[in-house]
Design an enzyme around this catalytic site. Structure first.
Site, PDB file in Angstrom:
ATOM      1  N   LYS A  11       0.678   1.244   3.624  1.00 18.00           N
ATOM      2  CA  LYS A  11       0.680   0.838   5.042  1.00 18.00           C
ATOM      3  C   LYS A  11       1.233   1.988   5.894  1.00 18.00           C
ATOM      4  CE  LYS A  11       0.988  -3.848   3.432  1.00 18.00           C
ATOM      5  NZ  LYS A  11       1.397  -5.227   3.658  1.00 18.00           N
ATOM      6  N   HIS A  97      -8.114  -6.098   5.377  1.00 22.39           N
ATOM      7  CA  HIS A  97      -6.720  -6.489   5.181  1.00 22.39           C
ATOM      8  C   HIS A  97      -6.292  -7.430   6.311  1.00 22.39           C
ATOM      9  CE1 HIS A  97      -2.415  -6.361   4.735  1.00 22.39           C
ATOM     10  NE2 HIS A  97      -2.622  -5.916   3.501  1.00 22.39           N
TER      11      HIS A  97
HETATM   12  P1  PGA Z   1       3.063  -6.747  -0.222  1.00 25.68           P
HETATM   13  O1  PGA Z   1       1.714  -6.356   0.517  1.00 25.68           O
HETATM   14  O2  PGA Z   1       2.933  -6.325  -1.658  1.00 25.68           O
HETATM   15  O3  PGA Z   1       4.145  -5.980   0.511  1.00 25.68           O
HETATM   16  O4  PGA Z   1       3.233  -8.219  -0.087  1.00 25.68           O
HETATM   17  C1  PGA Z   1       0.480  -6.433  -0.132  1.00 25.68           C
HETATM   18  C2  PGA Z   1      -0.612  -5.963   0.807  1.00 25.68           C
HETATM   19  O5  PGA Z   1      -0.502  -6.224   2.010  1.00 25.68           O
HETATM   20  O6  PGA Z   1      -1.597  -5.324   0.381  1.00 25.68           O
END
Ligand code: PGA
Length: 252
Positions: A11, A97
């Site tokens: 991200k 996403h």
């Molecule tokens: P997370 O995110 O593992 O922090 O829950 C997964 C994603 O959004 O791909």
């Protein structure tokens, strides 16, 4: 053949130096592992793709982008096209996403265009789907996921569909510390595989990789991955620390 995949979705995290350190650390740890038919993908922010693809050349991981704009080139200030990604040897790209659906209001139609544009340039889409908490509480989760697949994915011809990786990411599990249980994940993954079989063929459904995402971590990965229809994970928070990410790779 169905592939086992662990993909790290960083991200909007890490400075350049931190990114360099994390990629190098993951590369070094992977060096000592036999990955066999496991695929490891790192999806850093756009500015770090070159750093990642440079290291990936001599390492055991592939590189993915977190987003793409569905045009080959042109006056789209701030956007990145599939040809730009493929010219940088980026092999995967996350689309659909929930954060992009929510904050950038990406529609089913727009995602279908992204999918087509990636496939045209031989970039493997990691297509995310998943329901919101109220939708699950109302028992609508299967319907919601089926609609997401129908409207963005199932227009593809068989050969294109065979390239796609699907990631089931219940929105209520993303970044919350509350993962889907192994049973909930297996149930949805089997449902998705069933839809692929109905729309395409049993062989294609058997070959497609379906990843789980949403608070998957070093502690729960093994149980989630032990399900017959869970072929790996799309990892957010836990991909930001090399030790945690590698522990998840080891769980696959
Ligand atoms: P997370 O995110 O593992 O922090 O829950 C997964 C994603 O959004 O791909």
């Amino acid at each position: 053949m169905r592939k086992k995949i662990v993909a790290g979705n960083w991200k909007m995290n890490k400075t350049f130096l931190e990114a360099e350190e994390l990629v190098a650390h993951v590369a070094e740890d992977l060096e000592t592992r036999k990955l066999e038919n496991k695929i490891v993908v790192l999806c850093p922010p756009f500015p770090y793709l070159e750093l990642a693809t440079d290291i990936a050349k001599d390492s055991k991981f592939s590189v993915g982008a977190q987003n793409v704009y569905p045009e080959d080139s042109g006056a789209f200030t701030g956007e990145v096209s599939p040809p730009i990604l493929s010219s940088m040897e980026v092999e995967y790209c996350i689309i659909g996403h929930s954060e992009r659906r929510k904050y950038f209001e990406e529609s089913h139609e727009f995602l279908a265009r992204k999918l087509d544009s990636l496939l045209k340039h031989n970039i493997i889409p990691i297509f995310c789907c998943g329901e919101l908490l109220p939708e699950r509480k109302a028992g609508k989760h299967f319907k919601v996921v089926e609609k997401q697949l129908n409207e963005s994915l199932f227009h593809l011809k068989k050969d294109s569909m065979a390239m796609v990786v699907i990631a089931y990411e219940p929105v209520w599990a993303i970044g919350t510390g509350v993962n889907a249980t192994a049973e909930q994940a297996q149930e949805m993954h089997a449902f998705i595989r069933g839809l692929v079989e109905k729309k395409y063929t049993k062989k294609l459904a058997g070959d497609i990789s379906i990843l789980y995402g949403g608070s998957c971590n070093a502690k729960n990965a093994k149980e989630l991955f032990s399900n017959p229809d869970v072929d790996g994970g799309l990892i957010g928070g836990a991909s930001l620390k090399a030790e945690d990410f590698i522990a998840i790779v080891d769980s696959l």
